[in-house]
Design a protein around this motif. Structure first.
Motif, PDB file in Angstrom:
ATOM      1  N   GLU A   8       0.832  -1.202   0.000  1.00  0.00           N
ATOM      2  CA  GLU A   8       0.000   0.000   0.000  1.00  0.00           C
ATOM      3  C   GLU A   8       0.869   1.255   0.000  1.00  0.00           C
ATOM      4  O   GLU A   8       0.575   2.226  -0.713  1.00  0.00           O
ATOM      5  N   ARG A   9       1.932   1.236   0.805  1.00  0.00           N
ATOM      6  CA  ARG A   9       2.829   2.399   0.834  1.00  0.00           C
ATOM      7  C   ARG A   9       3.532   2.583  -0.503  1.00  0.00           C
ATOM      8  O   ARG A   9       3.738   3.712  -0.959  1.00  0.00           O
ATOM      9  N   LEU A  12       1.038   4.017  -2.930  1.00  0.00           N
ATOM     10  CA  LEU A  12       0.791   5.408  -2.539  1.00  0.00           C
ATOM     11  C   LEU A  12       1.952   6.298  -2.974  1.00  0.00           C
ATOM     12  O   LEU A  12       1.745   7.414  -3.477  1.00  0.00           O
ATOM     13  N   THR A  15       1.767   6.770  -6.663  1.00  0.00           N
ATOM     14  CA  THR A  15       0.664   7.677  -6.993  1.00  0.00           C
ATOM     15  C   THR A  15       1.068   9.130  -6.784  1.00  0.00           C
ATOM     16  O   THR A  15       0.844   9.985  -7.647  1.00  0.00           O
ATOM     17  N   PHE A  16       1.696   9.414  -5.650  1.00  0.00           N
ATOM     18  CA  PHE A  16       2.075  10.794  -5.373  1.00  0.00           C
ATOM     19  C   PHE A  16       3.266  11.230  -6.214  1.00  0.00           C
ATOM     20  O   PHE A  16       3.443  12.427  -6.461  1.00  0.00           O
ATOM     21  N   GLY A  77      -2.734  10.446 -11.012  1.00  0.00           N
ATOM     22  CA  GLY A  77      -3.166   9.101 -10.650  1.00  0.00           C
ATOM     23  C   GLY A  77      -3.233   8.178 -11.848  1.00  0.00           C
ATOM     24  O   GLY A  77      -2.804   7.021 -11.789  1.00  0.00           O
ATOM     25  N   TYR A  81      -1.037   4.691 -12.202  1.00  0.00           N
ATOM     26  CA  TYR A  81      -1.677   3.378 -12.345  1.00  0.00           C
ATOM     27  C   TYR A  81      -1.404   2.756 -13.714  1.00  0.00           C
ATOM     28  O   TYR A  81      -1.257   1.535 -13.830  1.00  0.00           O
ATOM     29  N   ILE A 104      -6.320   1.371  -3.403  1.00  0.00           N
ATOM     30  CA  ILE A 104      -7.039   2.519  -3.949  1.00  0.00           C
ATOM     31  C   ILE A 104      -7.606   3.399  -2.833  1.00  0.00           C
ATOM     32  O   ILE A 104      -7.502   4.633  -2.876  1.00  0.00           O
ATOM     33  N   SER A 107      -5.072   5.669  -1.198  1.00  0.00           N
ATOM     34  CA  SER A 107      -4.749   6.787  -2.093  1.00  0.00           C
ATOM     35  C   SER A 107      -5.855   7.839  -2.061  1.00  0.00           C
ATOM     36  O   SER A 107      -5.587   9.048  -2.039  1.00  0.00           O
ATOM     37  N   ALA A 110      -5.591   9.696   1.213  1.00  0.00           N
ATOM     38  CA  ALA A 110      -4.473  10.641   1.183  1.00  0.00           C
ATOM     39  C   ALA A 110      -4.828  11.873   0.357  1.00  0.00           C
ATOM     40  O   ALA A 110      -4.486  13.009   0.728  1.00  0.00           O
ATOM     41  N   ALA A 111      -5.520  11.658  -0.765  1.00  0.00           N
ATOM     42  CA  ALA A 111      -5.959  12.795  -1.581  1.00  0.00           C
ATOM     43  C   ALA A 111      -6.924  13.680  -0.794  1.00  0.00           C
ATOM     44  O   ALA A 111      -6.878  14.911  -0.900  1.00  0.00           O
ATOM     45  N   SER A 294      -8.995  10.953  -7.423  1.00  0.00           N
ATOM     46  CA  SER A 294      -8.079   9.837  -7.188  1.00  0.00           C
ATOM     47  C   SER A 294      -8.749   8.499  -7.496  1.00  0.00           C
ATOM     48  O   SER A 294      -8.152   7.609  -8.107  1.00  0.00           O
TER      49      SER A 294
END
Length: 367
Positions: A8-9, A12, A15-16, A77, A81, A104, A107, A110-111, A294
């Motif tokens: 997940e990290r 993430l 994504t960022f 995003g 992906y 997802i 993310s 976080a958004a 996101s």
């Protein structure tokens, strides 16, 4: 569970990274367009150098970047992906039995948090820089805008009194509002709550100081009595310099934290505060819009690359993002025209975007 947390990290972070790259590209485009626009509108009319034009560009750019941040999350995003998909990392994740919802949703959360930060911290900064931009630009263009109308209408009041202020021109010196050729019409509410005219004041100049207007070369006329002249006079004011300048600005130029006060002061002065209320609700809905973008980015990027059509689907996602962006602006215009309720105009676009993304994800992930 530890592996899943690391995964997940990792997603993430990817994504960022994509969001950061999209932000850099869009910011560069905004800076370039703004610099060219200011070069045409300011550079050819005033004796300014490249450094001053670039400084004005830096002052104006944050407000435009904030406006386009939802699209930045969508484009970034999708880029992240699609990259994971083409490198077969998404295939490996699914083969390991990991649901797309596991990376997802973090993310999207976080958004949402970035949206909260953008509204509470970045928006006030952008508003402050925009105000500085307008003041600096007006100073540079002062000698070239003498024919432009500069008349000012202000209104202030409380539960008992209402004052309508008209001036032929205004300027701002050291953060203070100064009006010239001023007329003040003072009304007092009667027992029925209706305003009744009490007196009129004419002044050569009015300067807004903390808690009061300082009038110079004043002539005061009361109904049924002769006029009285005085060198100076003080009139209590419910405005401060910042709130007075906000009356000359659009709701978009007022910082998030000052909007509740602007709503209260505007209604207290007898005006409609619907524009400020709409802007306040739109800012409250911004974190949800970030999260929706996101989720939409993931929804348009999870199709397996080997099945084909990934590029077209990603392009459709970008197009949908533009559609939602204009839908948001169009809803605001409808609310301004009092065609739809302002709460619907502020919250419908992010809710529709979020529900659309979740629906497409359910179809893609769960069939």
């Amino acid at each position: 569970m530890i592996g899943t947390g690391r995964l997940e990290r990792y997603v993430l972070l990817r994504t960022f990274t994509g969001v950061g790259a999209a932000l850099a590209v869009i910011s560069a485009v905004i800076l370039l367009v703004q610099f060219v626009d200011l070069s045409r509108s300011v550079g050819v009319r005033a004796d300014v150098g490249v450094a001053q034009l670039f400084g004005l560009t830096l002052l104006k750019a944050p407000a435009l970047i904030l406006l386009l941040l939802p699209f930045v999350f969508l484009a970034g995003g999708i880029s992240a992906y699609v990259g994971l998909n083409r490198s077969s990392e998404l295939v490996a994740m699914r083969a390991a039995g990991i649901s797309a919802w596991r990376f997802i949703l973090p993310s999207g959360a976080a958004a949402f948090l970035v949206g909260v930060l953008a509204v509470t911290a970045f928006n006030p900064l952008a508003s402050m820089l925009s105000a500085r931009f307008e003041a600096d630009r007006a100073g540079l263009m002062e000698n070239y805008l003498t024919d432009a109308p500069k008349e000012v209408w202000l209104r202030q009041g409380d539960d008992r009194n209402q004052i309508v202020i008209h001036a032929r021109s205004r300027d701002t010196v050291a953060g203070r509002v100064r009006l010239k050729g001023v007329s003040l019409f003072v009304y007092q509410k009667n027992k029925d709550g209706l305003p009744e005219f009490k007196r009129r004041l004419e002044a050569a100049q009015a300067e807004l100081l903390p808690g009061f207007w300082k009038l110079t070369d004043v002539r005061e006329a009361t109904a049924g009595e002769s006029s009285v002249r005085s060198d100076s006079l003080s009139i209590r004011s419910t405005l401060d310099s910042e709130s007075a300048m906000e009356r000359f600005a659009s709701p978009d130029a007022i910082a998030f934290w000052r909007l509740p006060a602007a709503i209260h002061q505007t209604e207290q002065a007898g005006f409609s505060a619907d524009g400020y209320r709409l802007r306040f609700q739109q800012l409250l809905a911004t974190p949800l819009l970030f999260a929706a973008m996101s989720v939409l980015a993931a929804a348009f990027s999870l199709r397996l690359a080997r099945l084909g059509g990934l590029a077209g689907l990603a392009g459709a996602g970008v197009a949908i993002g533009f559609i939602f962006f204009f839908f948001n602006e169009f809803s605001g215009a409808l609310a301004d025209a009092e065609i739809i309720p302002l709460y619907a105009a502020a919250w419908a676009p992010p809710l529709v975007a979020l529900l659309s993304g979740l629906t497409l994800l359910c179809y893609t992930e769960d069939g």
